[in-house]
Design a protein around this motif. Structure first.
Motif, PDB file in Angstrom:
ATOM      1  N   LEU A   1      51.669  56.551  45.246  1.00  0.00           N
ATOM      2  CA  LEU A   1      51.116  56.774  43.915  1.00  0.00           C
ATOM      3  C   LEU A   1      50.646  55.467  43.285  1.00  0.00           C
ATOM      4  CD1 LEU A   1      53.566  59.457  42.533  1.00  0.00           C
ATOM      5  CD2 LEU A   1      51.290  59.783  43.456  1.00  0.00           C
ATOM      6  N   LEU A   2      51.393  54.396  43.532  1.00  0.00           N
ATOM      7  CA  LEU A   2      50.980  53.094  43.002  1.00  0.00           C
ATOM      8  C   LEU A   2      49.616  52.692  43.556  1.00  0.00           C
ATOM      9  CD1 LEU A   2      54.267  51.023  43.200  1.00  0.00           C
ATOM     10  CD2 LEU A   2      52.940  51.481  41.171  1.00  0.00           C
ATOM     11  N   TYR A   3      49.478  52.827  44.855  1.00  0.00           N
ATOM     12  CA  TYR A   3      48.209  52.449  45.483  1.00  0.00           C
ATOM     13  C   TYR A   3      47.079  53.328  44.959  1.00  0.00           C
ATOM     14  CZ  TYR A   3      51.361  50.124  48.802  1.00  0.00           C
ATOM     15  OH  TYR A   3      52.326  49.361  49.385  1.00  0.00           O
ATOM     16  N   GLY A   4      47.389  54.632  44.786  1.00  0.00           N
ATOM     17  CA  GLY A   4      46.364  55.537  44.271  1.00  0.00           C
ATOM     18  C   GLY A   4      45.940  55.181  42.855  1.00  0.00           C
ATOM     19  N   VAL A   5      46.913  54.823  42.029  1.00  0.00           N
ATOM     20  CA  VAL A   5      46.593  54.426  40.654  1.00  0.00           C
ATOM     21  C   VAL A   5      45.727  53.175  40.668  1.00  0.00           C
ATOM     22  CG1 VAL A   5      47.608  53.477  38.528  1.00  0.00           C
ATOM     23  CG2 VAL A   5      48.593  55.516  39.590  1.00  0.00           C
ATOM     24  N   LEU A   6      46.095  52.224  41.507  1.00  0.00           N
ATOM     25  CA  LEU A   6      45.331  50.983  41.562  1.00  0.00           C
ATOM     26  C   LEU A   6      43.931  51.210  42.136  1.00  0.00           C
ATOM     27  CD1 LEU A   6      48.138  48.502  42.641  1.00  0.00           C
ATOM     28  CD2 LEU A   6      47.126  48.796  40.375  1.00  0.00           C
ATOM     29  N   LEU A   7      43.822  52.125  43.102  1.00  0.00           N
ATOM     30  CA  LEU A   7      42.492  52.447  43.630  1.00  0.00           C
ATOM     31  C   LEU A   7      41.650  53.107  42.549  1.00  0.00           C
ATOM     32  CD1 LEU A   7      43.042  53.769  47.260  1.00  0.00           C
ATOM     33  CD2 LEU A   7      41.706  51.793  46.557  1.00  0.00           C
ATOM     34  N   GLY A   8      42.299  53.944  41.732  1.00  0.00           N
ATOM     35  CA  GLY A   8      41.598  54.592  40.626  1.00  0.00           C
ATOM     36  C   GLY A   8      41.086  53.571  39.618  1.00  0.00           C
ATOM     37  N   LYS A   9      41.742  52.441  39.567  1.00  0.00           N
ATOM     38  CA  LYS A   9      41.311  51.368  38.671  1.00  0.00           C
ATOM     39  C   LYS A   9      40.312  50.438  39.359  1.00  0.00           C
ATOM     40  CE  LYS A   9      45.432  51.220  35.819  1.00  0.00           C
ATOM     41  NZ  LYS A   9      46.481  50.385  35.250  1.00  0.00           N
ATOM     42  N   LYS A  10      39.793  50.894  40.499  1.00  0.00           N
ATOM     43  CA  LYS A  10      38.774  50.176  41.263  1.00  0.00           C
ATOM     44  C   LYS A  10      39.283  48.875  41.879  1.00  0.00           C
ATOM     45  CE  LYS A  10      35.669  53.181  40.039  1.00  0.00           C
ATOM     46  NZ  LYS A  10      35.462  54.290  40.876  1.00  0.00           N
ATOM     47  N   MET A  11      40.601  48.817  42.180  1.00  0.00           N
ATOM     48  CA  MET A  11      41.140  47.654  42.877  1.00  0.00           C
ATOM     49  C   MET A  11      40.871  47.823  44.355  1.00  0.00           C
ATOM     50  SD  MET A  11      44.833  46.335  41.584  1.00  0.00           S
ATOM     51  CE  MET A  11      45.109  44.699  42.151  1.00  0.00           C
ATOM     52  N   ARG A  12      40.606  46.750  45.036  1.00  0.00           N
ATOM     53  CA  ARG A  12      40.347  46.801  46.471  1.00  0.00           C
ATOM     54  C   ARG A  12      41.661  46.802  47.240  1.00  0.00           C
ATOM     55  NH1 ARG A  12      36.398  41.918  47.455  1.00  0.00           N
ATOM     56  NH2 ARG A  12      38.381  40.975  46.911  1.00  0.00           N
ATOM     57  N   VAL A  13      41.624  47.311  48.480  1.00  0.00           N
ATOM     58  CA  VAL A  13      42.800  47.381  49.333  1.00  0.00           C
ATOM     59  C   VAL A  13      43.387  45.994  49.547  1.00  0.00           C
ATOM     60  CG1 VAL A  13      43.597  47.914  51.671  1.00  0.00           C
ATOM     61  CG2 VAL A  13      42.095  49.504  50.478  1.00  0.00           C
ATOM     62  N   LYS A  14      42.530  44.998  49.731  1.00  0.00           N
ATOM     63  CA  LYS A  14      42.979  43.630  49.954  1.00  0.00           C
ATOM     64  C   LYS A  14      43.780  43.123  48.753  1.00  0.00           C
ATOM     65  CE  LYS A  14      41.064  39.079  50.993  1.00  0.00           C
ATOM     66  NZ  LYS A  14      39.857  38.323  51.228  1.00  0.00           N
ATOM     67  N   ASP A  15      43.316  43.440  47.536  1.00  0.00           N
ATOM     68  CA  ASP A  15      43.997  42.997  46.326  1.00  0.00           C
ATOM     69  C   ASP A  15      45.332  43.730  46.134  1.00  0.00           C
ATOM     70  OD1 ASP A  15      41.842  41.328  45.834  1.00  0.00           O
ATOM     71  OD2 ASP A  15      40.805  42.835  44.584  1.00  0.00           O
ATOM     72  N   ILE A  16      45.361  45.033  46.470  1.00  0.00           N
ATOM     73  CA  ILE A  16      46.607  45.811  46.369  1.00  0.00           C
ATOM     74  C   ILE A  16      47.635  45.250  47.344  1.00  0.00           C
ATOM     75  CG2 ILE A  16      47.656  48.084  46.713  1.00  0.00           C
ATOM     76  CD1 ILE A  16      44.959  49.295  45.864  1.00  0.00           C
ATOM     77  N   ALA A  17      47.213  44.926  48.572  1.00  0.00           N
ATOM     78  CA  ALA A  17      48.117  44.388  49.586  1.00  0.00           C
ATOM     79  C   ALA A  17      48.686  43.048  49.144  1.00  0.00           C
ATOM     80  CB  ALA A  17      47.396  44.257  50.918  1.00  0.00           C
ATOM     81  N   SER A  18      47.880  42.199  48.576  1.00  0.00           N
ATOM     82  CA  SER A  18      48.390  40.897  48.133  1.00  0.00           C
ATOM     83  C   SER A  18      49.287  41.054  46.901  1.00  0.00           C
ATOM     84  CB  SER A  18      47.235  39.938  47.850  1.00  0.00           C
ATOM     85  OG  SER A  18      46.475  40.388  46.745  1.00  0.00           O
ATOM     86  N   LEU A  19      49.010  42.024  46.046  1.00  0.00           N
ATOM     87  CA  LEU A  19      49.825  42.255  44.862  1.00  0.00           C
ATOM     88  C   LEU A  19      51.233  42.721  45.237  1.00  0.00           C
ATOM     89  CD1 LEU A  19      49.924  42.441  41.726  1.00  0.00           C
ATOM     90  CD2 LEU A  19      49.191  44.814  41.980  1.00  0.00           C
ATOM     91  N   TYR A  20      51.347  43.581  46.262  1.00  0.00           N
ATOM     92  CA  TYR A  20      52.641  44.118  46.671  1.00  0.00           C
ATOM     93  C   TYR A  20      53.199  43.455  47.920  1.00  0.00           C
ATOM     94  CZ  TYR A  20      52.170  47.557  43.069  1.00  0.00           C
ATOM     95  OH  TYR A  20      52.055  48.150  41.851  1.00  0.00           O
ATOM     96  N   HIS A  21      52.597  42.371  48.374  1.00  0.00           N
ATOM     97  CA  HIS A  21      53.089  41.586  49.519  1.00  0.00           C
ATOM     98  C   HIS A  21      53.296  42.457  50.752  1.00  0.00           C
ATOM     99  CE1 HIS A  21      53.619  38.282  46.727  1.00  0.00           C
ATOM    100  NE2 HIS A  21      54.342  39.087  45.952  1.00  0.00           N
ATOM    101  N   CYS A  22      52.275  43.193  51.109  1.00  0.00           N
ATOM    102  CA  CYS A  22      52.341  44.012  52.315  1.00  0.00           C
ATOM    103  C   CYS A  22      51.000  43.905  53.048  1.00  0.00           C
ATOM    104  CB  CYS A  22      52.678  45.461  51.988  1.00  0.00           C
ATOM    105  SG  CYS A  22      51.497  46.285  50.929  1.00  0.00           S
TER     106      CYS A  22
END
Length: 161
Positions: free
Chosen positions: A10-31
């Motif tokens: 759900l976190l990733y989905g929310v962030l994708l909905g906010k137009k965040m890129r996968v690369k940025d989500i991965a660096s934000l959550y250290h994965c």
């Protein structure tokens, strides 16, 4: 706390909905980016069902259902009816009896405790008093109690002064 704050899909989905890129989500959550993509694809494919844990079983059961049921059956038999001199099973005695009867070749008291707990069977510590085969036991026991009763304390006869 929202569910979206606790579950990665759900976190990733929310962030994708906010137009965040996968690369940025991965660096934000250290994965890894692959992990973020896998979670998003699972969410897209299964919806909220992807939130259910995916248990894979772990180590196979050491004892079969038949062995477990025989141990449970043995635990429900009073020990005196099968020739033991005690009134209740202890874990150690039940463990030894299960091995002596050939139900299992080797088992620990802790495993027997787990099996009994799963079957909602309680166990008791073995009482140290063993019953006698002597037919006059009760009368002897009563007479011994009378003989052992403490008498009145005796005054030693010394005078302080």
């Amino acid at each position: 706390m929202l569910l979206a704050e606790t579950h990665p899909a759900l976190l990733y989905g929310v962030l994708l909905g906010k137009k965040m890129r996968v690369k940025d989500i991965a660096s934000l959550y250290h994965c890894a980016e692959d992990h973020v993509c896998d979670v998003i694809h699972a969410f897209n494919k299964d919806g909220l069902d992807c939130l259910k844990p995916n248990y894979r079983g772990g180590r196979p059961a050491t004892f079969s259902k038949e062995e477990r049921s025989l141990i449970i059956e043995l635990a429900q038999i009073p020990p005196q009816t099968i020739g033991f001199p005690f009134s209740h099973w202890s874990l150690a005695k039940l463990t030894q009896a299960a091995m002596d009867r050939g139900i299992v070749t080797s088992i620990t008291a802790e495993t027997v405790q787990v099996i009994l707990n799963e079957a909602h069977i309680t166990y008791q510590n073995t009482k140290t008093w063993k019953q006698s085969n002597d037919p006059e036991f009760e009368t002897k026991k009563k007479t011994n109690r009378i003989a052992i009763q403490p008498s009145a304390p005796r005054w030693p006869g010394y005078l302080c002064g």
